[in-house]
Design a protein around this motif. Structure first.
Motif, PDB file in Angstrom:
ATOM      1  N   GLY A  14     -18.003   5.825  10.095  1.00 43.49           N
ATOM      2  CA  GLY A  14     -18.899   5.113   9.189  1.00 43.49           C
ATOM      3  C   GLY A  14     -18.624   5.400   7.729  1.00 43.49           C
ATOM      4  O   GLY A  14     -19.460   5.146   6.868  1.00 43.49           O
ATOM      5  N   ASP A  15     -17.442   5.913   7.454  1.00 46.10           N
ATOM      6  CA  ASP A  15     -17.115   6.275   6.071  1.00 46.10           C
ATOM      7  C   ASP A  15     -16.029   5.326   5.531  1.00 46.10           C
ATOM      8  O   ASP A  15     -15.748   4.294   6.157  1.00 46.10           O
ATOM      9  CB  ASP A  15     -16.643   7.744   6.048  1.00 46.10           C
ATOM     10  CG  ASP A  15     -16.979   8.427   4.718  1.00 46.10           C
ATOM     11  OD1 ASP A  15     -17.161   7.704   3.714  1.00 46.10           O
ATOM     12  OD2 ASP A  15     -17.063   9.667   4.703  1.00 46.10           O
ATOM     13  N   SER A  16     -15.472   5.637   4.392  1.00 41.71           N
ATOM     14  CA  SER A  16     -14.458   4.760   3.803  1.00 41.71           C
ATOM     15  C   SER A  16     -13.428   5.599   3.041  1.00 41.71           C
ATOM     16  O   SER A  16     -13.713   6.736   2.676  1.00 41.71           O
ATOM     17  CB  SER A  16     -15.109   3.759   2.841  1.00 41.71           C
ATOM     18  OG  SER A  16     -15.645   4.438   1.723  1.00 41.71           O
ATOM     19  N   VAL A  17     -12.266   5.009   2.803  1.00 36.28           N
ATOM     20  CA  VAL A  17     -11.226   5.676   2.009  1.00 36.28           C
ATOM     21  C   VAL A  17     -10.610   4.710   1.008  1.00 36.28           C
ATOM     22  O   VAL A  17     -10.664   3.491   1.189  1.00 36.28           O
ATOM     23  CB  VAL A  17     -10.095   6.264   2.889  1.00 36.28           C
ATOM     24  CG1 VAL A  17     -10.534   7.570   3.557  1.00 36.28           C
ATOM     25  CG2 VAL A  17      -9.621   5.255   3.911  1.00 36.28           C
TER      26      VAL A  17
ATOM     27  N   VAL B 159       0.856  -1.183   0.000  1.00 34.94           N
ATOM     28  CA  VAL B 159       0.000   0.000   0.000  1.00 34.94           C
ATOM     29  C   VAL B 159       0.895   1.238   0.000  1.00 34.94           C
ATOM     30  O   VAL B 159       1.662   1.447   0.951  1.00 34.94           O
ATOM     31  CB  VAL B 159      -0.922  -0.005   1.240  1.00 34.94           C
ATOM     32  CG1 VAL B 159      -1.728   1.298   1.306  1.00 34.94           C
ATOM     33  CG2 VAL B 159      -1.858  -1.202   1.183  1.00 34.94           C
ATOM     34  N   SER B 160       0.819   2.026  -1.041  1.00 37.56           N
ATOM     35  CA  SER B 160       1.679   3.208  -1.092  1.00 37.56           C
ATOM     36  C   SER B 160       0.948   4.475  -0.666  1.00 37.56           C
ATOM     37  O   SER B 160       1.579   5.421  -0.196  1.00 37.56           O
ATOM     38  CB  SER B 160       2.273   3.384  -2.491  1.00 37.56           C
ATOM     39  OG  SER B 160       1.305   3.888  -3.377  1.00 37.56           O
ATOM     40  N   HIS B 161      -0.359   4.522  -0.863  1.00 36.25           N
ATOM     41  CA  HIS B 161      -1.143   5.681  -0.420  1.00 36.25           C
ATOM     42  C   HIS B 161      -2.451   5.189   0.194  1.00 36.25           C
ATOM     43  O   HIS B 161      -3.058   4.255  -0.333  1.00 36.25           O
ATOM     44  CB  HIS B 161      -1.549   6.584  -1.590  1.00 36.25           C
ATOM     45  CG  HIS B 161      -0.422   7.271  -2.275  1.00 36.25           C
ATOM     46  ND1 HIS B 161       0.503   6.612  -3.038  1.00 36.25           N
ATOM     47  CD2 HIS B 161      -0.070   8.602  -2.316  1.00 36.25           C
ATOM     48  CE1 HIS B 161       1.379   7.479  -3.528  1.00 36.25           C
ATOM     49  NE2 HIS B 161       1.056   8.690  -3.102  1.00 36.25           N
ATOM     50  N   VAL B 162      -2.871   5.850   1.273  1.00 39.00           N
ATOM     51  CA  VAL B 162      -4.256   5.741   1.731  1.00 39.00           C
ATOM     52  C   VAL B 162      -4.783   7.167   1.739  1.00 39.00           C
ATOM     53  O   VAL B 162      -4.230   8.028   2.443  1.00 39.00           O
ATOM     54  CB  VAL B 162      -4.354   5.115   3.131  1.00 39.00           C
ATOM     55  CG1 VAL B 162      -5.799   5.202   3.651  1.00 39.00           C
ATOM     56  CG2 VAL B 162      -3.903   3.656   3.088  1.00 39.00           C
ATOM     57  N   GLN B 163      -5.759   7.405   0.920  1.00 42.64           N
ATOM     58  CA  GLN B 163      -6.248   8.769   0.699  1.00 42.64           C
ATOM     59  C   GLN B 163      -5.038   9.692   0.513  1.00 42.64           C
ATOM     60  O   GLN B 163      -4.213   9.431  -0.374  1.00 42.64           O
ATOM     61  CB  GLN B 163      -7.164   9.210   1.843  1.00 42.64           C
ATOM     62  CG  GLN B 163      -8.185  10.261   1.393  1.00 42.64           C
ATOM     63  CD  GLN B 163      -8.974  10.838   2.560  1.00 42.64           C
ATOM     64  OE1 GLN B 163      -8.523  10.855   3.691  1.00 42.64           O
ATOM     65  NE2 GLN B 163     -10.170  11.318   2.259  1.00 42.64           N
ATOM     66  N   GLY B 164      -4.864  10.726   1.352  1.00 41.76           N
ATOM     67  CA  GLY B 164      -3.746  11.659   1.144  1.00 41.76           C
ATOM     68  C   GLY B 164      -2.435  11.251   1.781  1.00 41.76           C
ATOM     69  O   GLY B 164      -1.431  11.947   1.619  1.00 41.76           O
ATOM     70  N   VAL B 165      -2.390  10.119   2.490  1.00 42.47           N
ATOM     71  CA  VAL B 165      -1.147   9.712   3.162  1.00 42.47           C
ATOM     72  C   VAL B 165      -0.263   8.922   2.205  1.00 42.47           C
ATOM     73  O   VAL B 165      -0.653   7.856   1.727  1.00 42.47           O
ATOM     74  CB  VAL B 165      -1.453   8.838   4.412  1.00 42.47           C
ATOM     75  CG1 VAL B 165      -0.159   8.463   5.108  1.00 42.47           C
ATOM     76  CG2 VAL B 165      -2.419   9.532   5.336  1.00 42.47           C
ATOM     77  N   SER B 166       0.916   9.442   1.938  1.00 44.00           N
ATOM     78  CA  SER B 166       1.813   8.759   1.002  1.00 44.00           C
ATOM     79  C   SER B 166       3.007   8.171   1.736  1.00 44.00           C
ATOM     80  O   SER B 166       3.267   8.493   2.892  1.00 44.00           O
ATOM     81  CB  SER B 166       2.276   9.727  -0.078  1.00 44.00           C
ATOM     82  OG  SER B 166       3.042  10.754   0.513  1.00 44.00           O
TER      83      SER B 166
END
Lengths: 361, 361, 361, 361
Positions: free
Chosen positions: B203-206, B156-163
């Motif tokens: 309760g959301d997702s990314v 995993v290289s990015h989760v949403q804005g986290v690189s």
């Protein structure tokens, strides 16, 4: 074993850049589709070298001959073979390629794979191979328009750092062809043309992004799992020379939103027709079209042929340098537009027939 | 007619999320490949729900049974069928789906295509279908490692804005599996985990980006024109649920460089082995591997299942709302890692066999 | 890479004779076809060992389980996986096969091809593989009957030298199943049964001919050139274990007539429906069905398993002898009847869908 | 969607009888196979009309042009496109076909399938389509000879009731081509020629049987189950115009023997090479070649074109008669010989490559 594309509507291309001819056989086109050699020629003319100062000056009339499968102006349901003779092959410009591998071309890998290559003009790895794709795509587009009213429009959205603003819901092919760079945003087009001219004078090259929209695709096309509509579109576009990236709908930018923002809410209008309020899905959900416009983006790297000396190796794997020679496209994007449209059409025509088979008559 | 993948090394998956079982038949695996059910199980365990707090809490042991094609610890050359029984199907959580279409899921499009759908649990459009892909990919990976020493690592290289920062030349699967989010950059991993926990509570997702490298692939794999190695890889990854973007080598960022900067200069080392000084090509030129590492990126949208009320339509196309219920993955990325590796392995194994056929023995 | 059959309606079988299970995945069956496990079981029961004294006494209930693709009594359009567990595998009867090749079996060729084989029970070369074909064929037959009213009837027309008289226009499956040998000519059936009993007592085996008719096939199915309807039927039947000959229409006997005698004159009836006065063409002209009954014949050699000592070689290629052991079919013909019907159904269902795709809706 | 044949070595033919050209694209031929246009021309000359008094007098030079895939006398590994222009298309002879269906031709079925047909000269259903097969087969034969020493010889064994005696172990192509009827048994050949001449004078036609042997095929080619070597050979031959029957090894005659008589005993010679004492299996067991000569027989019906008035219907389905006109083959058998060899070569080349892929290098 890789020169065929499609399951039911199948195109098989052939030909080397400096061989006698390039062409294509389209097998699986239904019968009774009205077909005129002029409309195929018109698409080839949009792909042709020498059409403007922005592209390679190789002189090819690219005149297409239909050899089979058409009779009295309609398709017969049998294979449609089409042929374009090569005319302006200047092999002398390519003499150095015989013994040296051009960086970021396919010379080295073809030799590794086959132990032989048609060194002159890039052989089969030349963009000239796309003549067959465009001819086949013209037939697919006619079929899609006749039977389902589908229209496909692609345009240049970026050239290197120059970006444009274009509305995929309304853009037409006439808007696109209004200028040589095929970008319907006039302000951006001017900057793109200036950039390409400057790059050409400097003997260098640039890449960019082509966007494409398919409007009028009914809900239900595309097969779930491996042959998802977007998966076959990805393969179709990434199979183009120089294409390094693909997006459908929200693409990479979609990863920055949360699910609640990204989800496309369904609504029903007065005629009980479903639509989505947003279209982050790009017209495809679970691999199947949902009736909204299909939106795609394809990244094309800068052309590998540049007019500068570069480090490379000989066919004997000795270190050396190679100098740029011959004619080249400083930017492939304008000519990529009809090619992208052709590939999208091949995918959609194939899935349209697959859905007819699955649903029955 | 879309549940098979590959030309020679071919996987056919089957099964609905809440049906009796999911599974796969692998046809075309060469004989005499050592194969142990434990190594297939190990890959399935990396994909399994409930393995950490970051993913869905559905309880499935995902125990695989090999039904055919293996004898005394080696493959027979005949089809290898593998079966995983579904255990924890809570259809009651899905009752609302029967009459309402979940936004950005495949409920609507399946109904449009087939006129019927296994409404419970998403049926075949559920990520549960990837059980078969992972089982098949485990065999492909064993074949690739045994015969050619190829290793495939995704992370995993990015989760949403986290690189994150990860070196594709050295990253190992052990590095990747060291934390629950499967990001080998420890600092980034901590932030990703915090983000996913927060998103889940809300309760959301990314979504995010998975990178993948294949090292040890010899030069010569991949077919020019339509079945380019990168084209088949694009199809393989875009065919995954929620995948909206694909890049090979420099991808979209490569469009910002000029040709002189982007070209990968060839050099020859002391052993007369060719390599390139840079690898913007991502290990593939003209559709054929050049011996450098193959580098890929895949964008995954945020999971469509969220725990909020959303606008949608009923199966009768009346406007309504739907509320999130049931178990969900706030972020599919950690579980996508073994699935991406499996798909890359399926493509490479297939092209390895195709190259054997083309080159002869 | 050979365990799949069909272009759109595709069956993939798996399983060894003495492995855990045999089965099939059917991909490409349209949705909303009514389907009941009982009708699949009924076809399997007609193929089952032990159903009469004429066939092998291996005890297998051949109970089929549907794992996917069916919901509330209809097909979903997704892959239909079906599984039959093996129960009565007596490997001890096969111990000698481990080191000796049985004459006219596939032991030797499997070893030559794969370098390994599931020696017990004939592995994948066993007629047990046809369980999956029959299960898939049952679905194809239901589809053909529901949508187009097609009915397929096969029967034993010859056992060794005993021939029968049967009218292909009127014969029904009930006529066929009225006796154990599945020959609807009662007088011939009696002789065939006596012959098979005598042969079995003598530890020997006999072959014969199965005829098949498909009635109700509309004109227009079948693709010209390579995928002619009769060509795909030939492949389907010759792919059956022990099948050595195939005829459509007049077959080999037709070579004894002149053209003026052999040509099928077209006539038009009161409803302006075209038919032919004779049917030497066997219902197919130029690869395409013409609306007349499709008539086929398949030759099955005598079973290779006999209860006598025979010359052969060891796996080390030393000359030796091998003695017959275990259970065997003195004559495969009665059990071949449902298998032939299944294969014909798979071909017709596939071409029906292909024609839907070509003709459009 | 039926004009391609083969999985890895794939031929795609195109062209109507009275259109501009016929031809073929061969994709998947390995690189570095020596190839000369003259050897392709030589095979086409054996198939050519007008080569003797026994066959149709249509005047076609059938001069082949190679458009791609060959460079400096060797194959490149890329598609090999080959083109033959049609020259002597006398459409006036076919005017009656426009509105009447010729009995036992494909006029009626093409109209039923496609709703349109190239009525002149039989369009794509003409035997002229086999030009592409023979050109592709010439390449396959060169590949088979170069790499594996395989030789394929076909001959006319029966014309109507006239039979011949030929030894498949020793017959050569030179023996076959020694007379116009291509039967290497001189006595039988004389009778066949007399028969054909008499039939032609009477305006009638006759059929017969072509035998074929492939020698030098190593053990291990062919895939079990659906793509058995004999199943693909059956499809290949039955896909030929006018072919109504197929046998491998003992064929229909084998059904008259008991198992003990029919089984081929294995023996091992001094070099520890296995062989069988008899060859009722025809060189194939369980779908896989066993190293013995592969023996085949194909039945060809009498040519449908005869010079007599026949009953038929109009395109409006009115009863009428049609009179024979134009040039015709009183017996297709002599020209079928090189076509049968070509088809057998296409199957063997494809399975050779498939086995290379399966076995690895």
């Amino acid at each position: 074993m890789s020169s065929s594309f499609g399951t039911l509507f199948r195109a098989t291309t052939f030909g080397e850049s400096h061989g006698p001819a390039v062409g294509v056989v389209v097998d699986g086109c239904p019968s009774l589709v009205p077909l005129d050699v002029a409309e195929i020629q018109a698409e080839l003319d949009r792909r042709r070298p020498g059409q403007s100062k922005l592209v390679t000056q190789r002189k090819e009339s690219d005149t297409v001959e239909i050899l089979s499968g058409v009779h009295d102006g309609v398709t017969l349901g049998t294979p449609i073979a089409m042929l374009v003779r090569n005319e302006d092959a200047r092999s002398r410009d390519y003499e150095e390629m015989r013994t040296k591998y051009r960086p970021s071309h396919a010379d080295f890998t073809y030799d590794q794979k086959y132990g032989v290559r048609a060194w002159s003009g890039g052989g089969r790895a030349s963009a000239r191979e796309t003549v067959g794709r465009v001819a086949a795509g013209a037939i697919a587009q006619r079929l899609l328009r006749e039977r389902w009213g589908v229209e496909i429009v692609a345009w240049v959205s970026h050239v290197q750092g120059v970006s444009s603003e274009v509305d995929p819901l309304t853009v037409t092919r006439a808007n696109v062809d209004v200028n040589d760079v095929r970008c319907p945003d006039a302000g951006a087009a001017t900057k793109m043309i200036e950039l390409i001219e400057a790059v050409r004078k400097g003997g260098d090259s640039v890449g960019g992004v082509v966007c494409c929209v398919a409007r009028g695709v009914p809900a239900g096309w595309g097969e779930p799992v491996f042959d998802k509509l977007e998966a076959d579109l990805a393969k179709a576009l990434i199979s183009l020379p120089a294409c390094k990236g693909f997006e459908v709908g929200s693409g990479f930018a979609g990863t920055l939103l949360t699910g609640t923002r990204h989800n496309d809410a369904f609504r029903s209008d007065d005629q009980k027709t479903a639509y989505t309020k947003t279209n982050y899905s790009g017209g495809i959900q679970g691999g199947i079209s949902n009736g909204m416009p299909i939106t795609l983006r394809a990244a094309f790297k800068p052309t590998a042929t540049v007019m500068h000396e570069q480090e490379t190796v000989t066919t004997e794997l000795e270190n050396t340098t190679i100098s740029g020679r011959g004619r080249h496209d400083p930017c492939v994007l304008p000519r990529a537009v009809p090619i992208v449209e052709a590939m999208v059409a091949l995918v959609l025509a194939d899935h349209a027939l697959r859905q007819d088979a699955m649903r029955g008559c």
